[in-house]
Design an enzyme around this catalytic site. Structure first.
Site, mmCIF file in Angstrom:
data_model
loop_
_atom_site.group_PDB
_atom_site.id
_atom_site.type_symbol
_atom_site.label_atom_id
_atom_site.label_comp_id
_atom_site.label_asym_id
_atom_site.label_seq_id
_atom_site.Cartn_x
_atom_site.Cartn_y
_atom_site.Cartn_z
ATOM 1 N N THR A 374 -55.613 22.503 -65.467
ATOM 2 C CA THR A 374 -54.970 21.579 -66.388
ATOM 3 C C THR A 374 -55.964 21.305 -67.517
ATOM 4 O OG1 THR A 374 -53.820 20.636 -64.492
ATOM 5 C CG2 THR A 374 -53.970 19.246 -66.457
ATOM 6 N N THR A 392 -50.529 21.308 -68.561
ATOM 7 C CA THR A 392 -51.049 22.287 -67.610
ATOM 8 C C THR A 392 -50.154 23.509 -67.474
ATOM 9 O OG1 THR A 392 -51.803 22.538 -65.314
ATOM 10 C CG2 THR A 392 -49.868 21.173 -65.684
ATOM 11 N N SER A 445 -46.648 15.313 -59.886
ATOM 12 C CA SER A 445 -47.874 15.731 -60.545
ATOM 13 C C SER A 445 -49.009 14.760 -60.266
ATOM 14 C CB SER A 445 -47.642 15.804 -62.063
ATOM 15 O OG SER A 445 -48.861 16.004 -62.746
ATOM 16 N N GLY A 466 -58.225 19.105 -63.113
ATOM 17 C CA GLY A 466 -58.895 19.084 -61.829
ATOM 18 C C GLY A 466 -57.969 19.093 -60.639
ATOM 19 N N GLY A 467 -56.667 19.346 -60.870
ATOM 20 C CA GLY A 467 -55.747 19.418 -59.754
ATOM 21 C C GLY A 467 -55.732 18.145 -58.943
#
Length: 565
Positions: A374, A392, A445, A466-467
């Site tokens: 992202t 992202t 998300s 950073g997920g």
């Protein structure tokens, strides 16, 4: 004496120049600032500010520029969220998260026995959600932009058509895609190649003619340049020919949504955040509320008690996230008021054992993830209006697939849905109902674009890729600035930790936690795991007692930059 004074000033100037361009330096400006994962894109946004554009205009131009200069995450083939706040106390958000195609089903990634086919929800064209970026940026401009749309898209057209100097980081990606052991799709192998088939090298000009053509249609026709006409037809034809399920109807029906901002407080500060389908706003506010219950004056920063408290706070917020949150258009009874209330936080805080890690199986639920690649941008204009925008493709370079005629990469965001209904394990799989796949549903998300206000005015603009770590890195950076009064750069760079309930691991940044603290945490029952870095934060601080904006780009971003004027 005069000569000595001049020499001193020269040395001071050179030192200031060197340190202001060093990756660990803060950037100062008085009239506006953009911080993003690419300094060229940040410059594009700053030029829009100079031309009289507002923070919304600059964020749009920067986002399109990142689609050219930062293709691993910058995009027109993905989606995301925009949070806006101005000096009057007005705040709003734009939700342009991707949607599941009309042909999507809850069990589309399962085998005949009802088990998840490994990798199926992240690979191939069936992993692609209906893109939302262009619609979201267009809606933001319609509602709040001041400069003409064409002026905001043209810089990205120029970058794609005339070319950009290929950075070292991107040149390494290009080489890796074409290595003997690479398993990347042919589209990515060709992505950085010249028309003659040679790979573009570090320092050479990289031209993207087909992307420029797509951007020109978006420039000239707005949202319709992407969701209708030749671009939409090529997306649908490419999908049909290669096993995808996105259709012309999916594209024509896609709409970005303006949603009421989620708000909270931490002491005398306001928190303006993204509501669902982002889980970030709910989780960040819940965690700040829990930390507000503690007496942090008696707990040293990054000490064993501090890390334990933060980890336990994260554990609880992430469990609540998975139990309750999803697309608000499909989940009409999410208890957002309760999850973000001080009373709920007090209850959550009271069941934290300050001397022992909680067993994750004593809670009920878990966590899903966005991809690590992202990207985030923060913008403040001359008036002090602020935008925090995160978008992202999911994983780095998304699905790695796309039509060569269009020049952009498709996301693989379908992987953010719960892929196996009803099944949750102690690893990565979550099966709770709010985030099960349904046609036209937006996947949950972790993106957490956030604006902190002071006296009703934007004070801190922050966000990160950073997920699964996004929520926690944003949360800790806010805490660092407010509670520990750190400069923005230090707040971004100091050690971060991450806990997400399942897997039951306390992750920390390598070499930034003392061995004694690690041993003490393990003695308390934590399973520790080191990683290179958590997040890649982009932030702007607007001190209330100074006529200046202070920006910083995370040193983990090789091409990132804060640009102001």
């Amino acid at each position: 004496m005069k000569k000595t004074k001049i020499s001193f000033i020269l040395v001071l100037f050179l030192a200031t120049f060197i340190f202001s361009n060093h990756s660990f330096a803060q950037t100062y400006a008085q009239n506006g600032m953009v911080v993003s994962d690419n300094s060229v894109a940040s410059q594009v946004g700053t030029e829009i500010l100079k031309k009289g554009g507002n923070a919304i205009d600059a964020s749009i131009a920067t986002a399109f520029a990142l689609a050219v200069t930062h293709p691993q995450a910058g995009n027109i083939g993905g989606g995301g969220f925009l949070v806006y706040s101005d000096l009057t106390g007005t705040s709003t958000t734009i939700d342009f998260r991707e949607k599941a195609p009309l042909l999507a089903t809850a069990g589309m990634y399962l085998d005949d026995s009802g088990n998840l086919i490994p990798g199926s929800n992240h690979q191939g064209l069936k992993s692609v959600g209906v893109p939302g970026t262009v619609a979201g940026l267009y809606l933001a401009h319609e509602k709040y932009g001041v400069l003409p749309w064409k002026d905001l898209v043209q810089p990205s057209v120029d970058l794609a058509e005339k070319g950009v100097v290929l950075s070292y980081a991107l040149s390494e990606h290009a080489k890796n895609f074409n290595s003997a052991t690479s398993t990347q799709p042919q589209f990515l192998k060709d992505y950085y190649k010249k028309p003659n088939g040679e790979l573009t090298k570090f320092g050479e000009v990289w031209v993207q003619k087909n992307l420029a053509k797509t951007l020109k249609l978006i420039r000239d026709k707005g949202k319709d340049g992407f969701y209708k006409g030749s671009v939409a037809k090529e997306i649908a034809d490419f999908m049909k020919a290669n096993g995808g399920i996105i259709t012309l109807e999916d594209l024509s029906k896609y709409e970005a949504v303006e949603r009421k901002a989620l708000t909270g407080t931490y002491k005398e500060y306001g928190i303006v955040a993204m509501p669902p389908p982002s889980s970030g706003g709910v989780a960040v506010i819940e965690m700040l509320n829990i930390m507000e219950q503690a007496n942090l004056d008696s707990i040293a920063f990054n000490s064993t008690p501090y890390v334990h408290l933060v980890a336990e706070t994260m554990r609880r917020a992430f469990a609540d996230r998975a139990e309750h949150l999803g697309d608000p258009d499909f989940n009409l009874e999410m208890p957002l008021d309760r999850l973000t209330s001080k009373e709920f936080a007090k209850m959550r805080y009271q069941n934290i054992d300050q001397n022992r890690a909680s067993p994750s199986d004593s809670l009920k639920f878990g966590q899903l993830y966005d991809g690590k690649n992202t990207t985030h941008l923060s913008v403040v204009d001359k008036a002090g209006n602020a935008v925090s925008l995160t978008y992202t493709l999911e994983q780095s370079y998304g699905s790695g697939l796309g039509s060569p005629k269009l020049g952009f990469i498709f996301n693989n965001e379908m992987g953010d849905f719960n892929p196996q209904p009803g099944y949750t394990n102690s690893g990565w799989l979550i099966g709770t109902n709010p985030n099960i796949i349904q046609p036209e549903k937006r996947m949950l998300s972790s993106m957490s674009p956030t604006i902190v206000t002071k006296n009703g005015k934007p004070y801190l603009v922050i966000g990160s890729p950073g997920g699964r770590t996004i929520i926690n890195t944003v949360f800790q950076t806010i805490l660092n600035v407010i509670e520990y009064e750190m400069p923005i750069k230090k707040a971004i760079e100091v050690m971060k930790i991450h806990h997400q309930w399942f897997p039951n691991e306390l992750t920390f940044e390598k070499d930034l936690m003392s061995p004694d603290t690690q041993k003490a945490l393990e003695h308390m029952g934590h399973t520790t795991k080191e990683t290179t870095n958590l997040g890649r934060l982009m932030g702007i601080l607007i001190p209330t007692d100074a006529d200046v904006f202070i920006g910083a780009s995370d040193s983990s971003s090789p091409d990132g930059g804060a640009v102001g004027y």
